[in-house]
Design an enzyme around this catalytic site. Structure first.
Site, PDB file in Angstrom:
ATOM      1  N   ASN A 253       1.590  -1.038 -25.288  1.00  0.00           N
ATOM      2  CA  ASN A 253       1.353   0.230 -24.580  1.00  0.00           C
ATOM      3  C   ASN A 253       1.917   1.349 -25.435  1.00  0.00           C
ATOM      4  O   ASN A 253       2.763   1.096 -26.295  1.00  0.00           O
ATOM      5  CB  ASN A 253       2.085   0.226 -23.221  1.00  0.00           C
TER       6      ASN A 253
ATOM      7  N   MET B  48      12.963  -4.032 -25.470  1.00  0.00           N
ATOM      8  CA  MET B  48      14.192  -4.454 -24.791  1.00  0.00           C
ATOM      9  C   MET B  48      14.706  -5.810 -25.284  1.00  0.00           C
ATOM     10  O   MET B  48      15.387  -6.527 -24.554  1.00  0.00           O
ATOM     11  CB  MET B  48      13.944  -4.533 -23.279  1.00  0.00           C
ATOM     12  N   SER B  49      14.372  -6.168 -26.509  1.00  0.00           N
ATOM     13  CA  SER B  49      14.821  -7.486 -27.006  1.00  0.00           C
ATOM     14  C   SER B  49      15.023  -7.418 -28.518  1.00  0.00           C
ATOM     15  O   SER B  49      15.143  -6.343 -29.091  1.00  0.00           O
ATOM     16  CB  SER B  49      13.766  -8.550 -26.666  1.00  0.00           C
TER      17      SER B  49
ATOM     18  N   HIS C 244       7.884 -15.397 -18.444  1.00  0.00           N
ATOM     19  CA  HIS C 244       8.699 -16.065 -19.462  1.00  0.00           C
ATOM     20  C   HIS C 244       9.023 -17.462 -18.971  1.00  0.00           C
ATOM     21  O   HIS C 244       9.682 -17.621 -17.950  1.00  0.00           O
ATOM     22  CB  HIS C 244      10.018 -15.332 -19.681  1.00  0.00           C
TER      23      HIS C 244
ATOM     24  N   TYR D  82      18.830  -7.124 -19.712  1.00  0.00           N
ATOM     25  CA  TYR D  82      18.472  -6.535 -18.406  1.00  0.00           C
ATOM     26  C   TYR D  82      18.402  -7.568 -17.284  1.00  0.00           C
ATOM     27  O   TYR D  82      18.396  -7.207 -16.109  1.00  0.00           O
ATOM     28  CB  TYR D  82      17.168  -5.728 -18.484  1.00  0.00           C
ATOM     29  N   GLU D  83      18.353  -8.838 -17.646  1.00  0.00           N
ATOM     30  CA  GLU D  83      18.350  -9.878 -16.613  1.00  0.00           C
ATOM     31  C   GLU D  83      19.758 -10.079 -16.035  1.00  0.00           C
ATOM     32  O   GLU D  83      19.917 -10.764 -15.034  1.00  0.00           O
ATOM     33  CB  GLU D  83      17.871 -11.204 -17.197  1.00  0.00           C
TER      34      GLU D  83
ATOM     35  N   SER E  61       7.081 -11.748 -24.532  1.00  0.00           N
ATOM     36  CA  SER E  61       6.278 -11.550 -23.313  1.00  0.00           C
ATOM     37  C   SER E  61       4.808 -11.896 -23.496  1.00  0.00           C
ATOM     38  O   SER E  61       4.137 -11.288 -24.323  1.00  0.00           O
ATOM     39  CB  SER E  61       6.281 -10.080 -22.887  1.00  0.00           C
TER      40      SER E  61
ATOM     41  N   HIS F  93      17.265 -11.795 -21.794  1.00  0.00           N
ATOM     42  CA  HIS F  93      17.427 -10.353 -22.013  1.00  0.00           C
ATOM     43  C   HIS F  93      18.681  -9.840 -21.312  1.00  0.00           C
ATOM     44  O   HIS F  93      19.038 -10.317 -20.234  1.00  0.00           O
ATOM     45  CB  HIS F  93      16.232  -9.584 -21.448  1.00  0.00           C
TER      46      HIS F  93
ATOM     47  N   HIS G 135       4.466  -2.939 -16.098  1.00  0.00           N
ATOM     48  CA  HIS G 135       4.572  -4.254 -16.722  1.00  0.00           C
ATOM     49  C   HIS G 135       3.202  -4.927 -16.761  1.00  0.00           C
ATOM     50  O   HIS G 135       2.898  -5.694 -17.681  1.00  0.00           O
ATOM     51  CB  HIS G 135       5.584  -5.131 -15.981  1.00  0.00           C
TER      52      HIS G 135
ATOM     53  N   ALA H  87       7.001  -7.743 -27.209  1.00  0.00           N
ATOM     54  CA  ALA H  87       6.097  -6.690 -26.768  1.00  0.00           C
ATOM     55  C   ALA H  87       6.879  -5.385 -26.874  1.00  0.00           C
ATOM     56  O   ALA H  87       8.075  -5.353 -26.564  1.00  0.00           O
ATOM     57  CB  ALA H  87       5.689  -6.929 -25.325  1.00  0.00           C
TER      58      ALA H  87
HETATM   59  N1  HPA Z   1       9.447   0.266 -23.595  1.00  0.00           N
HETATM   60  C1  HPA Z   1      10.355  -0.743 -23.657  1.00  0.00           C
HETATM   61  N2  HPA Z   1      10.013  -2.016 -23.736  1.00  0.00           N
HETATM   62  C2  HPA Z   1       8.709  -2.307 -23.759  1.00  0.00           C
HETATM   63  C3  HPA Z   1       7.716  -1.325 -23.690  1.00  0.00           C
HETATM   64  C4  HPA Z   1       8.109   0.037 -23.600  1.00  0.00           C
HETATM   65  O1  HPA Z   1       7.293   0.979 -23.536  1.00  0.00           O
HETATM   66  N3  HPA Z   1       6.512  -1.959 -23.725  1.00  0.00           N
HETATM   67  C5  HPA Z   1       6.792  -3.299 -23.827  1.00  0.00           C
HETATM   68  N4  HPA Z   1       8.102  -3.508 -23.841  1.00  0.00           N
END
Ligand code: HPA
Length: 273
Positions: free
Chosen positions: A236, A212-213, A62, A86-87, A31, A84, A248, A114
């Site tokens: 974060n 998530m990857s 992306h 989730y997509e 990301s 991903h 996001h 990320a």
């Molecule tokens: N959780 C899951 N995936 C992420 C996060 C998070 O806090 N930050 C960036 N990708």
């Protein structure tokens, strides 16, 4: 489910487009970290849409292209944009390119992402080299008929992330940032960020960061005996760590803020390996 021929077909298509090139390193740009693609010289760009069997990238931020070229004179393949779960892809689709890399002769795979920081020593903008992972809550990417050409039915995963490469990357991060972290990445399926209770549970289980990857791709790389190294940009703090909601946008803002230093880290790393 894909079979061996499906991967071969994609690899042959790419091979035809990049005749004469022989990259041994592949990198997946996570990301907002696509900025590295501007640094690639003598490049050939192949849109995912052109490649037989490749899924298309759907997430904002992306891109969807394979870039073959040179960084500091070294040949690489970069995935600008990844797939991903989730997509809506299944995990075999999401990791399809990794096995194609294997067939193209790639020996070392660099995964970037990320992630949310669970370890309270982190601040947003830190980097964490991934030593190990938790993936309890997701089905295995290797579920289904095993493709013996790639690897064994029951692979050991205790050295999914190559120790020597990880050490080199950690040292380079230390040189650039003065900070040095490695730890456990918890893979969650998304697309919701985690609940604060999930983050507390993951911390208890030993996770330092969450995302998530990366884990499905790393498992596939390990299965087919490709050396793998992975780094998270802590964009974060994870849910509930700070008294603020996650978005996001915050993830993208941090990735944007640290993109130049990230780029320099990866460039230095590529020279060294
Ligand atoms: N959780 C899951 N995936 C992420 C996060 C998070 O806090 N930050 C960036 N990708």
């Amino acid at each position: 489910m894909f079979n061996f021929e499906d991967y071969k077909k994609s690899a042959e298509f790419i091979q035809n487009k990049i005749k004469g090139k022989n990259p041994k390193i592949a990198i997946v740009l996570g990301s907002g970290l696509g900025v590295l693609s501007d640094e690639i010289q003598d490049k050939i760009v192949i849109n995912y849409k052109e490649i037989p069997n490749f899924p298309e990238s759907t997430v904002a931020g992306h891109a969807g292209e394979l870039i073959i070229g040179k960084i500091n004179g070294k040949e690489i393949i970069a995935m600008n944009g990844r797939f991903h779960f989730y997509e809506g892809y299944d995990l075999q689709q999401a990791t399809f390119p990794i096995r194609v890399f294997k067939l193209l002769g790639i020996e070392k795979l660099i995964l970037t992402n990320a992630a949310g920081g669970i370890n309270k020593d982190f601040v947003a903008g830190d980097f964490m080299v991934i030593d190990d992972y938790l993936s309890f809550f997701a089905e295995s990417v290797l579920r289904g008929k095993n493709i013996d050409e790639f690897g064994v039915r029951f692979p050991d995963v205790s050295e999914t992330f190559d120790k020597e490469l990880s050490k080199k990357l950690k040292d380079i991060i230390k040189t650039h940032t003065g900070r040095e972290f490695s730890g456990v990445y918890a893979y969650m399926k998304g697309p919701t960020f985690e609940s604060p209770a999930e983050i507390r549970a993951l911390r208890t289980m030993g996770a330092d960061a969450v995302g998530m990857s990366t884990v499905p791709e790393a498992v596939i790389a390990n299965h087919c005996d490709m050396k793998c190294v992975a780094v998270s940009c802590i964009t974060n703090m994870a849910a509930g760590v700070l008294d603020e909601k996650l978005s996001h946008q915050d993830v993208s803002n941090t990735a944007e803020r640290v993109k130049d230093i990230f780029k320099e880290i990866i460039k230095d790393f590529i020279i060294e390996i």
